[in-house]
Each structure stands twice: as C-alpha cells, then as structure tokens.
Design a protein around this motif. Structure first.
Motif, mmCIF file in Angstrom:
data_model
loop_
_atom_site.group_PDB
_atom_site.id
_atom_site.type_symbol
_atom_site.label_atom_id
_atom_site.label_comp_id
_atom_site.label_asym_id
_atom_site.label_seq_id
_atom_site.Cartn_x
_atom_site.Cartn_y
_atom_site.Cartn_z
ATOM 1 N N VAL A 138 -61.998 -10.662 -16.612
ATOM 2 C CA VAL A 138 -60.786 -10.053 -17.176
ATOM 3 C C VAL A 138 -59.789 -9.708 -16.077
ATOM 4 O O VAL A 138 -58.571 -9.883 -16.247
ATOM 5 N N SER A 139 -60.279 -9.227 -14.944
ATOM 6 C CA SER A 139 -59.378 -8.865 -13.848
ATOM 7 C C SER A 139 -58.678 -10.100 -13.286
ATOM 8 O O SER A 139 -57.512 -10.035 -12.875
ATOM 9 N N VAL A 140 -59.372 -11.246 -13.277
ATOM 10 C CA VAL A 140 -58.762 -12.485 -12.798
ATOM 11 C C VAL A 140 -57.674 -12.931 -13.763
ATOM 12 O O VAL A 140 -56.570 -13.309 -13.346
ATOM 13 N N TYR A 141 -57.971 -12.891 -15.072
ATOM 14 C CA TYR A 141 -56.988 -13.294 -16.078
ATOM 15 C C TYR A 141 -55.731 -12.421 -15.987
ATOM 16 O O TYR A 141 -54.600 -12.919 -16.032
ATOM 17 N N LEU A 142 -55.946 -11.091 -15.863
ATOM 18 C CA LEU A 142 -54.819 -10.161 -15.800
ATOM 19 C C LEU A 142 -53.997 -10.369 -14.532
ATOM 20 O O LEU A 142 -52.759 -10.354 -14.576
ATOM 21 N N LEU A 143 -54.680 -10.549 -13.418
ATOM 22 C CA LEU A 143 -53.984 -10.754 -12.155
ATOM 23 C C LEU A 143 -53.088 -11.988 -12.227
ATOM 24 O O LEU A 143 -51.911 -11.939 -11.845
ATOM 25 N N VAL A 144 -53.636 -13.084 -12.729
ATOM 26 C CA VAL A 144 -52.866 -14.327 -12.830
ATOM 27 C C VAL A 144 -51.671 -14.156 -13.762
ATOM 28 O O VAL A 144 -50.536 -14.523 -13.423
ATOM 29 N N GLY B 190 -38.310 -12.938 -11.752
ATOM 30 C CA GLY B 190 -37.350 -12.943 -10.655
ATOM 31 C C GLY B 190 -37.820 -12.214 -9.418
ATOM 32 O O GLY B 190 -37.087 -12.100 -8.442
ATOM 33 N N ILE B 191 -39.068 -11.716 -9.432
ATOM 34 C CA ILE B 191 -39.618 -11.010 -8.277
ATOM 35 C C ILE B 191 -40.373 -12.016 -7.413
ATOM 36 O O ILE B 191 -41.276 -12.700 -7.902
ATOM 37 N N PRO B 192 -40.018 -12.136 -6.149
ATOM 38 C CA PRO B 192 -40.649 -13.151 -5.278
ATOM 39 C C PRO B 192 -42.117 -12.849 -4.978
ATOM 40 O O PRO B 192 -42.443 -12.138 -4.034
ATOM 41 N N LEU B 193 -43.001 -13.409 -5.788
ATOM 42 C CA LEU B 193 -44.442 -13.267 -5.605
ATOM 43 C C LEU B 193 -45.084 -14.660 -5.559
ATOM 44 O O LEU B 193 -44.531 -15.619 -6.094
ATOM 45 N N VAL C 119 -51.676 -17.855 -6.392
ATOM 46 C CA VAL C 119 -52.653 -17.104 -7.185
ATOM 47 C C VAL C 119 -53.294 -17.992 -8.242
ATOM 48 O O VAL C 119 -54.511 -17.952 -8.458
ATOM 49 N N LEU C 120 -52.477 -18.826 -8.902
ATOM 50 C CA LEU C 120 -53.003 -19.698 -9.950
ATOM 51 C C LEU C 120 -53.959 -20.741 -9.377
ATOM 52 O O LEU C 120 -55.031 -21.003 -9.946
ATOM 53 N N VAL C 121 -53.585 -21.353 -8.266
ATOM 54 C CA VAL C 121 -54.442 -22.355 -7.628
ATOM 55 C C VAL C 121 -55.757 -21.723 -7.190
ATOM 56 O O VAL C 121 -56.842 -22.280 -7.417
ATOM 57 N N SER C 122 -55.680 -20.558 -6.573
ATOM 58 C CA SER C 122 -56.888 -19.872 -6.108
ATOM 59 C C SER C 122 -57.797 -19.494 -7.276
ATOM 60 O O SER C 122 -59.018 -19.646 -7.208
ATOM 61 N N GLY D 52 -55.393 -23.571 -1.156
ATOM 62 C CA GLY D 52 -54.413 -23.113 -2.139
ATOM 63 C C GLY D 52 -53.243 -22.394 -1.482
ATOM 64 O O GLY D 52 -52.092 -22.575 -1.850
ATOM 65 N N VAL D 53 -53.540 -21.569 -0.474
ATOM 66 C CA VAL D 53 -52.486 -20.847 0.245
ATOM 67 C C VAL D 53 -51.562 -21.826 0.971
ATOM 68 O O VAL D 53 -50.333 -21.695 0.923
#
Length: 216
Positions: free
Chosen positions: A13-19, A29-32, A37-40, A182-183
């Motif tokens: 669940v934490s992975v799903y939420l983070l992604v 519009g926030i540079p993140l 994150v998705l590839v990792s 991924g990075v």
C-alpha cells in the motif's frame, strides 16, 4: 539487513500511495521525479510478489490524470502571472527557457501536447498548468490527459515489469543496480529536455532580435 530482505518488508500500500502521490504532484506542476519513482516501483514489483503491477499501474494512471486536471484548473485560474511567479520561484524548472520550449510544443501540437507531454520529462510538469493558462477547451484537455496518463503510466509499468521479470534473478542479486538504472534513465530524460529548452530559448531570442532592431 540485506536490501532484498528489507524490500520484502515494504508494505504494498505504501508503494502504491507513494507512486500515485509523487506522479500526481509532478503532473500538477511540482518538479518531482515521477518517472524515476514509477520505474523503480515497477522493478520492485517484478522482484516482490506482494506488489501487484496492475494495481501499481492503476495508481500511477490515477495520479497522473488527477494531477494534470488540478494543474489545469490552477493554470486556468492563475493565468500568465502564475508562470511568471513560478519562474521567479523555481528558475531551474519554470524559467523563460523552459516556458518557451513548452509553449513551442503547444503551438505545434495543440491538445496533443498534453498527450505527448506525458512522455517527456520536463514537459510533463508544464502540460496541465500551461493548458489551463492557454485556456485550452477542457474537453480537449481531458481526452488527451486521460489517454496520455493511462498509456504512459500503464505502458511504463508493463514494460519495466516485463523486463524485470526476465532479469529477476539478476535484479535480486544486484537490487541497487536495478534502482540505479531507473535513476539514470530519469536523469538522462531530464538532461535531454534541458538541452531542448535551451534551443527553444535561442529560437525565441532570434525571433525577438529583428523586432528590437526595427524598433531602434
């Protein structure tokens, strides 16, 4: 603790939420680093049975669509002053060069700049807000936003997950290498778009120079 043992303890669940949250904020519009994150996370899903790639792709798609939609509303309400403010606050991401590049793409592709922008690291941050600033009809924006969000998020998850399944034995032994790949992929995309932004700025200055000369 070995990294592989630690990854097995990470709640799905934490992975799903983070992604979903990171991609949503990036689309807003926030540079993140949404793509990183998705590839990792997709590589993680390939090596960890408790992370479902279908749920992961769905969360990424929802985050992308909702983030772009909120960005569109903010851009439509804030207008050009919003871009000027963002340029002063975040010159490395919303400077004149970057805005010029994004506007050039919108002039060339129209509503499909929102769709194709999903696949371009730097333009992904601009697509929603800039579509709002330029007052693109919402129904056009929505079509391109939904299609782009699903194809980009779902396609990236499926591609990286499939590659990860094939390379699973290798990734389990060298987990940091997989995350590092991924990075590097995300950094490479950013550098390419930064170079294109400089070219767009140069083209803009070339157009403005004759006008200034005439005025003199």
């Amino acid at each position: 603790m070995h990294i592989q043992e630690w990854l097995e303890t990470v709640p799905a669940v934490s992975v799903y939420l983070l992604v979903g949250v990171v991609i949503g904020l990036e689309s807003l519009g926030i540079p993140l680093p949404g793509e990183i994150v998705l590839v990792s996370a997709s590589i993680l899903a390939a090596t960890q049975d408790h992370i479902n790639p279908f749920v992961l792709g769905a969360c990424a798609s929802i985050g992308a669509i909702l983030g772009d939609s909120v960005g569109y509303l903010i851009g439509r309400k804030g207008g050009q002053p919003l871009l000027h403010w963002a340029g002063r606050r975040f010159p490395k991401h919303f400077g004149p060069d970057h805005v010029a590049m994004a506007e050039a793409k919108f002039d060339k592709w129209g509503m499909w700049a929102v769709f194709f922008g999903r696949f371009i690291a730097l333009l992904r941050i601009f697509a929603g807000p800039l579509a709002g600033v330029l007052r693109m009809p919402y129904w056009k924006f929505l079509i391109a936003n939904v299609l782009g969000g699903i194809i980009w998020a779902g396609g990236t998850t499926a591609l990286i997950y499939s590659v990860g399944i094939v390379a699973e034995p290798w990734l389990k032994r060298f987990s940091w290498w997989g995350l590092g790949a991924g990075v590097l992929f995300g950094i490479g995309s950013f550098l390419v778009m930064k170079r294109r932004a400089k070219k767009a700025a140069a083209a803009r200055e070339a157009k403005e120079t004759p006008v200034a000369a005439t005025a003199d």
